[in-house]
Motif scaffolding. Structure first.
Motif, PDB file in Angstrom:
ATOM      1  N   ALA A  40     -11.964   1.489   6.235  1.00  0.00           N
ATOM      2  CA  ALA A  40     -12.719   1.885   5.071  1.00  0.00           C
ATOM      3  C   ALA A  40     -14.074   1.181   5.057  1.00  0.00           C
ATOM      4  O   ALA A  40     -14.139  -0.047   4.950  1.00  0.00           O
ATOM      5  CB  ALA A  40     -11.938   1.510   3.808  1.00  0.00           C
ATOM      6  N   THR A  41     -15.151   1.979   5.202  1.00  0.00           N
ATOM      7  CA  THR A  41     -16.505   1.465   5.059  1.00  0.00           C
ATOM      8  C   THR A  41     -16.834   1.451   3.578  1.00  0.00           C
ATOM      9  O   THR A  41     -16.798   2.505   2.917  1.00  0.00           O
ATOM     10  CB  THR A  41     -17.491   2.331   5.839  1.00  0.00           C
ATOM     11  OG1 THR A  41     -17.184   2.236   7.237  1.00  0.00           O
ATOM     12  CG2 THR A  41     -18.917   1.895   5.603  1.00  0.00           C
ATOM     13  N   ALA A  42     -17.134   0.262   3.025  1.00  0.00           N
ATOM     14  CA  ALA A  42     -17.195   0.149   1.571  1.00  0.00           C
ATOM     15  C   ALA A  42     -18.016  -1.061   1.150  1.00  0.00           C
ATOM     16  O   ALA A  42     -18.259  -1.981   1.937  1.00  0.00           O
ATOM     17  CB  ALA A  42     -15.786   0.035   0.993  1.00  0.00           C
ATOM     18  N   ALA A  55       0.881  -1.181   0.000  1.00  0.00           N
ATOM     19  CA  ALA A  55       0.000   0.000   0.000  1.00  0.00           C
ATOM     20  C   ALA A  55       0.910   1.221   0.000  1.00  0.00           C
ATOM     21  O   ALA A  55       1.571   1.490   1.002  1.00  0.00           O
ATOM     22  CB  ALA A  55      -0.936   0.012   1.207  1.00  0.00           C
ATOM     23  N   ASN A  56       0.957   1.927  -1.123  1.00  0.00           N
ATOM     24  CA  ASN A  56       1.902   3.041  -1.191  1.00  0.00           C
ATOM     25  C   ASN A  56       1.393   4.222  -0.367  1.00  0.00           C
ATOM     26  O   ASN A  56       0.182   4.406  -0.199  1.00  0.00           O
ATOM     27  CB  ASN A  56       2.149   3.445  -2.650  1.00  0.00           C
ATOM     28  CG  ASN A  56       0.957   4.139  -3.279  1.00  0.00           C
ATOM     29  OD1 ASN A  56       0.668   5.291  -2.980  1.00  0.00           O
ATOM     30  ND2 ASN A  56       0.247   3.435  -4.162  1.00  0.00           N
ATOM     31  N   PRO A  57       2.294   5.044   0.163  1.00  0.00           N
ATOM     32  CA  PRO A  57       1.893   6.093   1.105  1.00  0.00           C
ATOM     33  C   PRO A  57       1.198   7.283   0.474  1.00  0.00           C
ATOM     34  O   PRO A  57       0.614   8.089   1.195  1.00  0.00           O
ATOM     35  CB  PRO A  57       3.230   6.527   1.743  1.00  0.00           C
ATOM     36  CG  PRO A  57       4.273   6.129   0.751  1.00  0.00           C
ATOM     37  CD  PRO A  57       3.753   4.907   0.069  1.00  0.00           C
ATOM     38  N   TRP A  58       1.190   7.412  -0.860  1.00  0.00           N
ATOM     39  CA  TRP A  58       0.552   8.581  -1.454  1.00  0.00           C
ATOM     40  C   TRP A  58      -0.922   8.366  -1.779  1.00  0.00           C
ATOM     41  O   TRP A  58      -1.702   9.301  -1.706  1.00  0.00           O
ATOM     42  CB  TRP A  58       1.311   9.075  -2.694  1.00  0.00           C
ATOM     43  CG  TRP A  58       1.698   8.020  -3.687  1.00  0.00           C
ATOM     44  CD1 TRP A  58       0.994   7.615  -4.780  1.00  0.00           C
ATOM     45  CD2 TRP A  58       2.900   7.247  -3.677  1.00  0.00           C
ATOM     46  NE1 TRP A  58       1.664   6.632  -5.452  1.00  0.00           N
ATOM     47  CE2 TRP A  58       2.848   6.395  -4.810  1.00  0.00           C
ATOM     48  CE3 TRP A  58       4.006   7.196  -2.839  1.00  0.00           C
ATOM     49  CZ2 TRP A  58       3.866   5.489  -5.113  1.00  0.00           C
ATOM     50  CZ3 TRP A  58       5.023   6.297  -3.143  1.00  0.00           C
ATOM     51  CH2 TRP A  58       4.952   5.463  -4.254  1.00  0.00           C
ATOM     52  N   ASN A  59      -1.337   7.147  -2.091  1.00  0.00           N
ATOM     53  CA  ASN A  59      -2.774   6.937  -2.291  1.00  0.00           C
ATOM     54  C   ASN A  59      -3.272   5.616  -1.717  1.00  0.00           C
ATOM     55  O   ASN A  59      -4.444   5.268  -1.885  1.00  0.00           O
ATOM     56  CB  ASN A  59      -3.145   7.042  -3.777  1.00  0.00           C
ATOM     57  CG  ASN A  59      -2.507   5.956  -4.633  1.00  0.00           C
ATOM     58  OD1 ASN A  59      -1.946   4.985  -4.119  1.00  0.00           O
ATOM     59  ND2 ASN A  59      -2.582   6.114  -5.938  1.00  0.00           N
ATOM     60  N   LEU A  79      -1.873   3.743   7.028  1.00  0.00           N
ATOM     61  CA  LEU A  79      -2.017   2.811   5.916  1.00  0.00           C
ATOM     62  C   LEU A  79      -2.699   1.516   6.325  1.00  0.00           C
ATOM     63  O   LEU A  79      -3.052   0.713   5.463  1.00  0.00           O
ATOM     64  CB  LEU A  79      -0.646   2.494   5.324  1.00  0.00           C
ATOM     65  CG  LEU A  79      -0.009   3.599   4.469  1.00  0.00           C
ATOM     66  CD1 LEU A  79       1.414   3.219   4.088  1.00  0.00           C
ATOM     67  CD2 LEU A  79      -0.836   3.867   3.222  1.00  0.00           C
ATOM     68  N   ALA A  80      -2.901   1.292   7.614  1.00  0.00           N
ATOM     69  CA  ALA A  80      -3.632   0.099   8.043  1.00  0.00           C
ATOM     70  C   ALA A  80      -5.020   0.059   7.399  1.00  0.00           C
ATOM     71  O   ALA A  80      -5.520  -1.013   7.049  1.00  0.00           O
ATOM     72  CB  ALA A  80      -3.755   0.076   9.564  1.00  0.00           C
ATOM     73  N   ILE A  81      -5.647   1.221   7.231  1.00  0.00           N
ATOM     74  CA  ILE A  81      -6.977   1.281   6.618  1.00  0.00           C
ATOM     75  C   ILE A  81      -6.906   0.789   5.177  1.00  0.00           C
ATOM     76  O   ILE A  81      -7.734  -0.022   4.727  1.00  0.00           O
ATOM     77  CB  ILE A  81      -7.535   2.711   6.698  1.00  0.00           C
ATOM     78  CG1 ILE A  81      -7.777   3.107   8.157  1.00  0.00           C
ATOM     79  CG2 ILE A  81      -8.817   2.840   5.878  1.00  0.00           C
ATOM     80  CD1 ILE A  81      -8.224   4.546   8.341  1.00  0.00           C
ATOM     81  N   ASP A  82      -5.923   1.278   4.423  1.00  0.00           N
ATOM     82  CA  ASP A  82      -5.788   0.882   3.020  1.00  0.00           C
ATOM     83  C   ASP A  82      -5.394  -0.578   2.891  1.00  0.00           C
ATOM     84  O   ASP A  82      -5.906  -1.302   2.022  1.00  0.00           O
ATOM     85  CB  ASP A  82      -4.731   1.767   2.345  1.00  0.00           C
ATOM     86  CG  ASP A  82      -5.038   3.238   2.477  1.00  0.00           C
ATOM     87  OD1 ASP A  82      -6.005   3.696   1.860  1.00  0.00           O
ATOM     88  OD2 ASP A  82      -4.316   3.924   3.212  1.00  0.00           O
ATOM     89  N   GLN A  83      -4.486  -1.022   3.739  1.00  0.00           N
ATOM     90  CA  GLN A  83      -4.060  -2.412   3.688  1.00  0.00           C
ATOM     91  C   GLN A  83      -5.215  -3.359   3.992  1.00  0.00           C
ATOM     92  O   GLN A  83      -5.363  -4.405   3.349  1.00  0.00           O
ATOM     93  CB  GLN A  83      -2.912  -2.636   4.671  1.00  0.00           C
ATOM     94  CG  GLN A  83      -1.624  -1.923   4.296  1.00  0.00           C
ATOM     95  CD  GLN A  83      -0.610  -1.921   5.428  1.00  0.00           C
ATOM     96  OE1 GLN A  83      -0.892  -2.366   6.537  1.00  0.00           O
ATOM     97  NE2 GLN A  83       0.582  -1.401   5.159  1.00  0.00           N
TER      98      GLN A  83
END
Length: 509
Positions: free
Chosen positions: A437-439, A29-33, A409-413
């Motif tokens: 992330a609610t999705a 998970a890259n730190p920019w997006n 980044l835990a959310i993105d991961q």
């Protein structure tokens, strides 16, 4: 020997190991997006293979493997610092030692495997690539299963937009194996092997399973309370806010299904204000709506559960799902470590385990399979529900509270982890979380709707369950079929068989 390992060339090699390991972390998970970078993961693995090829001894290979893995793991789950220090109150230095110690201990698995690879490596480059890939597979499996398992950041998750087309056949560990094979083949210039992988990729894309008739779309409301983690369990702060907001939203929701996240109700039902829990049960006792609500259950005599309660009309008792895969130190205390948890201000720290393969909740023709927090990290455990295709889930539902890790980044991961599960089983995933992330994720791994992180709101959308085929009956993926029956043992068997054959070949050289 020690002097040789500290020579400038050896130090430079370790620096490259650190850079390659950090690249692996960024690829997850890259730190920019927050998105995975499949090509960077291949480049990282290729760098490791290149470095191992230049090792003179197994000991040197082990050191380089450990350094790579330590940098990768620290760069992947550094956010554990937030939960233990910011919210748990553990002193900063002890927290750094704890996070680094976890990464260092897990990296020992990769050190041992890299050293073993150097011992077993065949002379022929193509065979070396195969032995390396299976060696890496064994390391990933060991990290994912030993000592309760912590496979967060496994290399296969970086391949969501790359080699994940193989996920329906071999799962995330198999995808990671293929990625490591590709990387090794490039470094060792085994183009025929790359051509074989390319042909398999074309076949995997072209050979589709029988089409799955979607069940009727289900309208859902997913709740995200965004209760600050340092207030969430405080009676004078987050608790009354959570009870009020979630109570209002559960009463107001108009869709057939409404989902509230992990411990949305942050108190045991018997501890709630008078009338709160009975009124919530009454709300869904009639009509056509159902709800899944995260709430702790139990008592001091029988123990406690991190649970999801299903409320729906016409049922004498609410549906209950109890979390099986508990978080060490957060949800259960490993032997000899009670002193460590007592230093942290983390509530509800010792739960009982639920069973593997618990029943799904039927809602509007769908079968909903809840999982709590990082349980969706363990696809082999979710797969236990697919042993009978006729009762297999049509929709996964994850309820989480990643608020422990802040805006990291835990959310993105974690979102990527859920996406990989949808590709393995070809089932959509609903995610209701406290802070994100609610999705809604469809069965192809695409996020169709999502709420902004760290906001309070309700996500209303449609989800299409999968699994029923009018001609051939209930359908599951090949991965779901074999993992439900055998767990991850087929992958273990292939890896260990490869090592055994390499060992026999080495003895004959």
């Amino acid at each position: 020997m020690r002097g040789a390992m500290l020579r400038p060339g050896a130090v430079a090699a370790l620096v490259l190991c650190v850079l390659a390991g950090l690249a692996q972390a960024v690829s997850i998970a890259n730190p920019w997006n927050g998105q995975p970078l499949w090509w960077l993961q291949l480049l990282s693995m290729g760098g490791l293979v290149w470095l191992l090829e230049r090792c003179a001894t197994p000991r040197q290979a082990a050191l380089r493997g450990w350094t790579f893995a330590f940098a990768w793991l620290c760069g992947t789950f550094w956010w554990l610092y937030i939960s233990m220090h910011t919210y748990g109150g553990l002193p900063a230095l002890l927290t750094l030692l704890a996070v680094g110690g976890l990464a260092a201990a897990l990296a020992l698995i990769y050190a041992w495997v890299c050293g073993a690879f150097k011992v077993l490596a065949p002379v022929h480059p193509a065979l070396r690539a195969i032995v390396f890939a299976f060696s890496w597979l064994l390391a990933e499996l060991a990290r994912g299963q030993w000592f309760t398992g912590f496979p967060w950041g496994a290399g296969g998750y970086a391949q969501l937009d790359g080699l994940a087309l193989f996920a329906r056949y071999v799962g995330v560990y198999g995808v990671g194996w293929i990625a490591s094979l590709v990387a090794a083949c490039v470094v060792l210039r085994q183009w025929w092997c790359l051509l074989l992988v390319a042909l398999l990729a074309v076949a995997a894309s072209a050979v589709t399973l029988p089409p799955s008739d979607p069940a009727a779309s289900l309208s859902v409301t997913l709740l995200q309370g965004n209760i600050p983690q340092d207030e969430k369990f405080e009676l004078g702060a987050g608790v009354p806010v959570a009870l009020q907001w979630y109570g209002e939203q559960l009463g107001r929701a108009a869709t057939p299904l409404v989902v509230a996240p992990e411990t949305a109700i942050p108190m045991l039902p018997q501890q709630l204000p008078a009338g709160y829990w009975p009124s919530l049960l009454q709300r869904f006792a009639s009509g056509e709506q159902s709800a899944l609500v995260g709430v702790p259950l139990g008592n001091a005599r029988d123990g406690y559960l991190n649970a999801v309660v299903g409320l729906q009309p016409g049922q004498p008792q609410p549906y209950e799902y109890a979390k099986h895969h508990l978080v060490p130190f957060g949800e259960f205390i490993p032997p000899l470590f009670k002193w460590f948890t007592e230093m942290m201000n983390i509530p509800l720290g010792d739960f009982n385990r639920g069973a593997v393969g618990q029943a799904s909740l039927p809602v509007a023709g769908q079968r909903l399979a809840p999982n709590i927090c990082y349980e969706d990290l363990f696809g082999e455990e979710l797969g236990a529900r697919f042993i009978d295709p006729a009762t297999a889930p049509t929709i996964f539902v994850n309820v989480s509270n990643i608020g422990w890790f802040g805006d990291s980044l835990a959310i993105d991961q974690h979102l990527s982890i859920s996406r990989m599960r949808t590709l393995e089983f070809e089932r959509p995933m609903l995610r209701a979380t406290n802070t994100g992330a609610t999705a809604i994720i469809d069965y192809r791994g695409h996020v169709t709707l999502a709420l902004p992180r760290l906001t309070r709101g309700a996500l209303v959308g449609e989800v299409e369950g999968r699994g029923l085929n009018a001609a051939s009956g209930w359908r599951i993926t090949p991965y779901a079929w074999w993992v439900a029956r055998c767990g991850l043992w087929p992958l273990w068997g292939l890896g260990l068989l490869t090592w055994a054959l390499a060992w026999v070949a080495r003895r004959r050289r």
